[in-house]
Design an enzyme around this catalytic site. Structure first.
Site, PDB file in Angstrom:
ATOM      1  CG  ASP A  12       6.145   3.936  -2.627  1.00 29.25           C
ATOM      2  OD1 ASP A  12       6.500   2.860  -2.113  1.00 29.25           O
ATOM      3  OD2 ASP A  12       4.945   4.246  -2.786  1.00 29.25           O
ATOM      4  CG  ASP A  14       2.695  -1.155  -4.935  1.00 31.22           C
ATOM      5  OD1 ASP A  14       3.057  -1.481  -6.080  1.00 31.22           O
ATOM      6  OD2 ASP A  14       2.674  -1.942  -3.969  1.00 31.22           O
ATOM      7  CG  ASP A 132       1.697   6.611  -2.882  1.00 30.65           C
ATOM      8  OD1 ASP A 132       2.642   6.075  -2.248  1.00 30.65           O
ATOM      9  OD2 ASP A 132       0.649   6.006  -3.176  1.00 30.65           O
TER      10      ASP A 132
END
Length: 187
Positions: A12, A14, A132
């Site tokens: 991922d 960000d 995250d």
């Protein structure tokens, strides 16, 4: 030479590679990489892993920034990784909003399928998906990926909820995951 799925690490963006913001990362100036993440990507590349990125970018659909601005961010990210001695093989992004009924927005696996097709892989089973948020992990699980939650970005909150983490490796950040992976201490 074909890529073995276990040699693919999908990240991922960000909160994993760069700082995240609830107000969205809307410009190159707001895109602030984690230096340890850039180096971790380079270390993966140098160790023979293929690195790809799968990122939801609904700020485009919301009108917060353009695809041209997103391209500027990705050009900078690629440059930093290359300067550190690494390579990102493919970046897949979803420009849609949550109500657009697309097939690419995580937790759906469309972005990962895009990576699979771009890298000419028969399967993603056994690859790594590092994120995250729960939606990152769900997209990875849908493709048979091994999942890793990093506690950067929204990861600390995701870990605190503990939902859907039964088969997920939890690491402080991308650098810790790479340390663990390259040490050969993960099955």
């Amino acid at each position: 030479m074909p890529i073995a799925p276990q040699q693919l690490v999908i990240l991922d963006r960000d909160g994993v590679i760069n700082q995240d913001s609830d107000a969205y990362i809307k410009s190159l100036e707001e895109w602030i990489p984690y230096p340890t993440a850039i180096n971790a990507i380079a270390r993966l590349s140098q160790a023979g892993f293929t690195v790809a990125v799968a990122t939801n970018q609904s700020g485009i659909a919301r009108g917060y920034y353009s695809e041209a601005e997103l391209d500027r961010m990705h050009t900078r990210m690629n440059s930093l990784v290359e300067e550190a001695g690494g390579c990102i093989a493919h970046i897949a992004y979803c420009p849609h909003g949550p109500d657009d009924a697309c097939r690419c927005r995580k937790p759906l696996p469309g972005l990962l399928h895009d990576i699979q097709q771009a890298l000419a892989l028969d399967s993603l089973a056994g690859s790594w998906m590092v994120g995250d948020s729960l939606r990152d992990l769900q997209a990875g699980e849908a493709c048979g990926c091994r999942t890793v939650l990093v506690k950067t970005g929204k990861g600390e909150k995701t870990a605190a909820k503990g939902i859907g983490l039964e088969h997920t490796l939890v690491c402080a950040d991308l650098a810790e995951f790479v340390d663990t992976l390259l040490a050969g201490t993960i099955d």
